[in-house]
Scaffold this motif. Structure first.
Motif, PDB file in Angstrom:
ATOM      1  N   ILE A 146       1.264  -1.554  33.285  1.00 46.93           N
ATOM      2  CA  ILE A 146       2.544  -1.641  33.025  1.00 46.93           C
ATOM      3  C   ILE A 146       2.195  -0.200  33.230  1.00 46.93           C
ATOM      4  O   ILE A 146       3.286   0.646  33.272  1.00 46.93           O
ATOM      5  CB  ILE A 146       2.806  -1.198  31.440  1.00 46.93           C
ATOM      6  N   TYR A 147       1.710   0.432  32.925  1.00 46.37           N
ATOM      7  CA  TYR A 147       1.419   2.221  32.862  1.00 46.37           C
ATOM      8  C   TYR A 147       1.692   3.205  34.665  1.00 46.37           C
ATOM      9  O   TYR A 147       2.376   4.326  34.023  1.00 46.37           O
ATOM     10  CB  TYR A 147      -0.063   2.566  31.985  1.00 46.37           C
ATOM     11  N   GLU A 148       1.316   2.473  35.255  1.00 47.18           N
ATOM     12  CA  GLU A 148       0.924   3.087  36.337  1.00 47.18           C
ATOM     13  C   GLU A 148       2.860   2.042  37.082  1.00 47.18           C
ATOM     14  O   GLU A 148       3.126   3.372  38.034  1.00 47.18           O
ATOM     15  CB  GLU A 148       0.225   1.840  37.664  1.00 47.18           C
ATOM     16  N   LEU A 149       3.202   1.526  36.611  1.00 47.89           N
ATOM     17  CA  LEU A 149       4.801   1.540  37.145  1.00 47.89           C
ATOM     18  C   LEU A 149       5.670   2.112  36.541  1.00 47.89           C
ATOM     19  O   LEU A 149       6.144   2.727  35.990  1.00 47.89           O
ATOM     20  CB  LEU A 149       5.439  -0.383  36.573  1.00 47.89           C
ATOM     21  N   GLY A 150       5.193   2.958  34.782  1.00 48.96           N
ATOM     22  CA  GLY A 150       5.754   3.435  34.066  1.00 48.96           C
ATOM     23  C   GLY A 150       5.697   5.129  34.505  1.00 48.96           C
ATOM     24  O   GLY A 150       6.499   5.829  34.595  1.00 48.96           O
ATOM     25  N   SER A 151       4.271   5.165  34.557  1.00 51.98           N
ATOM     26  CA  SER A 151       4.242   6.178  35.778  1.00 51.98           C
ATOM     27  C   SER A 151       5.270   6.967  36.956  1.00 51.98           C
ATOM     28  O   SER A 151       5.600   7.956  37.286  1.00 51.98           O
ATOM     29  CB  SER A 151       2.617   7.364  35.387  1.00 51.98           C
ATOM     30  N   SER A 152       4.987   5.898  38.041  1.00 52.90           N
ATOM     31  CA  SER A 152       5.964   6.089  39.267  1.00 52.90           C
ATOM     32  C   SER A 152       7.275   6.319  38.843  1.00 52.90           C
ATOM     33  O   SER A 152       8.231   6.333  39.295  1.00 52.90           O
ATOM     34  CB  SER A 152       5.158   4.604  39.539  1.00 52.90           C
ATOM     35  N   LEU A 153       7.344   5.528  38.069  1.00 50.41           N
ATOM     36  CA  LEU A 153       8.992   5.307  37.349  1.00 50.41           C
ATOM     37  C   LEU A 153       9.434   6.561  36.823  1.00 50.41           C
ATOM     38  O   LEU A 153      10.395   7.153  37.481  1.00 50.41           O
ATOM     39  CB  LEU A 153       9.752   4.182  36.471  1.00 50.41           C
ATOM     40  N   GLU A 154       8.804   7.222  36.137  1.00 53.36           N
ATOM     41  CA  GLU A 154       9.368   8.765  35.808  1.00 53.36           C
ATOM     42  C   GLU A 154       9.244   9.536  36.633  1.00 53.36           C
ATOM     43  O   GLU A 154      10.001  10.583  36.679  1.00 53.36           O
ATOM     44  CB  GLU A 154       8.147   8.938  34.591  1.00 53.36           C
ATOM     45  N   LYS A 155       8.433   9.484  37.508  1.00 51.45           N
ATOM     46  CA  LYS A 155       8.518  10.695  38.743  1.00 51.45           C
ATOM     47  C   LYS A 155       9.896  10.583  39.309  1.00 51.45           C
ATOM     48  O   LYS A 155      10.773  11.366  39.805  1.00 51.45           O
ATOM     49  CB  LYS A 155       7.671  10.844  39.559  1.00 51.45           C
ATOM     50  N   LEU A 156      10.201   9.127  40.023  1.00 52.83           N
ATOM     51  CA  LEU A 156      11.217   8.661  40.525  1.00 52.83           C
ATOM     52  C   LEU A 156      12.492   9.190  40.066  1.00 52.83           C
ATOM     53  O   LEU A 156      13.478   9.988  40.387  1.00 52.83           O
ATOM     54  CB  LEU A 156      11.318   7.646  40.709  1.00 52.83           C
ATOM     55  N   LEU A 157      12.328   9.356  38.853  1.00 54.87           N
ATOM     56  CA  LEU A 157      13.873   9.227  38.243  1.00 54.87           C
ATOM     57  C   LEU A 157      13.733  11.149  37.782  1.00 54.87           C
ATOM     58  O   LEU A 157      14.979  11.402  37.398  1.00 54.87           O
ATOM     59  CB  LEU A 157      13.851   8.466  36.367  1.00 54.87           C
ATOM     60  N   SER A 158      12.998  11.512  37.604  1.00 60.98           N
ATOM     61  CA  SER A 158      12.630  12.414  37.416  1.00 60.98           C
ATOM     62  C   SER A 158      13.187  13.547  37.848  1.00 60.98           C
ATOM     63  O   SER A 158      14.192  14.468  39.090  1.00 60.98           O
ATOM     64  CB  SER A 158      11.577  13.581  37.291  1.00 60.98           C
ATOM     65  N   THR A 159      13.398  12.856  39.834  1.00 67.24           N
ATOM     66  CA  THR A 159      13.285  13.216  41.495  1.00 67.24           C
ATOM     67  C   THR A 159      15.337  12.469  41.474  1.00 67.24           C
ATOM     68  O   THR A 159      15.994  14.141  41.563  1.00 67.24           O
ATOM     69  CB  THR A 159      12.737  12.550  42.594  1.00 67.24           C
ATOM     70  N   LEU A 160      15.928  11.922  40.603  1.00 70.04           N
ATOM     71  CA  LEU A 160      16.557  11.372  40.729  1.00 70.04           C
ATOM     72  C   LEU A 160      17.982  12.240  39.668  1.00 70.04           C
ATOM     73  O   LEU A 160      18.507  12.822  40.200  1.00 70.04           O
ATOM     74  CB  LEU A 160      16.867   9.901  40.271  1.00 70.04           C
TER      75      LEU A 160
END
Length: 205
Positions: free
Chosen positions: A5-19
């Motif tokens: 969950i933490y790895e997915l959350g971290s990855s999602l944060e980076k993607l949303l930051s880019t968006l």
């Protein structure tokens, strides 16, 4: 390898930051036309990662009763998701606030609502645990699905040695395992409990 969950959350944060940066610095129409291919690829990656993130929180290890109708429990889970109003909030977290922490909180609330809805099925496995060698002792209220004991008006996790013990189950209503949802010919309800996770969370413009 399956991500946590933490790895997915971290990855999602980076993607949303880019968006978020893209939308703040480039007109949306330009993103949809000039940068159409990379922009849509980013949205797909966000949807896939967010869906996996939400599934891990909401569905993974959700307690169900293996001796009751799985179809009925699946229908109830999907009904709860549909009636919660939280799917829309999940979508807004992705497309407007870009807030993974808030998304996590909403997903936890959705899981809580599902667990509450499933309580009648889980309660079918409530039992009294008695020791035949010490029948004068008060029996322990125990649930064999959650592996929790009930004491002081709360369910508490506790390792309980059941070897040599007498388990007395509380009789449940006969129709508890029957489908709870009313038939709706205008709506498709996923049959698989985990199918919700395959419905991408919206993150488009």
């Amino acid at each position: 390898m399956r991500l946590t969950i933490y790895e997915l959350g971290s990855s999602l944060e980076k993607l949303l930051s880019t968006l978020k940066k893209n939308r703040e610095n480039v007109p949306l129409e330009t993103l949809r036309t000039v940068y159409k291919e990379p922009y849509e690829a980013l949205l797909r990656q966000i949807n896939e990662t967010a869906s996996e993130f939400v599934r891990e929180i909401v569905i993974t290890d959700i307690p169900v009763n293996p001796d009751a109708s799985i179809d009925a429990q699946s229908d109830l889970i999907n009904q709860t998701i549909d009636e919660s109003g939280l799917v829309r909030q999940i979508s807004l977290c992705l497309s407007h606030t870009y807030n993974v922490h808030k998304l996590h909180i909403i997903a936890l609330e959705l899981r809580r609502q599902i667990e509450v809805a499933l309580e009648p099925y889980i309660a079918m496995k409530n039992c009294l645990v008695a020791d035949p060698e010490n029948l004068d002792a008060d029996p322990i209220i125990y649930n064999t699905i959650t592996r929790k004991v009930y004491e002081n008006n709360a369910w508490i996790e506790r390792d309980l040695d059941l070897s040599g013990k007498l388990l007395i189950y509380i009789k449940q209503p006969k129709d508890i395992s029957q489908p709870i949802m009313e038939e709706n010919t205008n709506e498709q309800i996923p049959e698989n409990i985990s199918e919700y996770a395959h419905q991408p969370a919206t993150a488009d413009g």
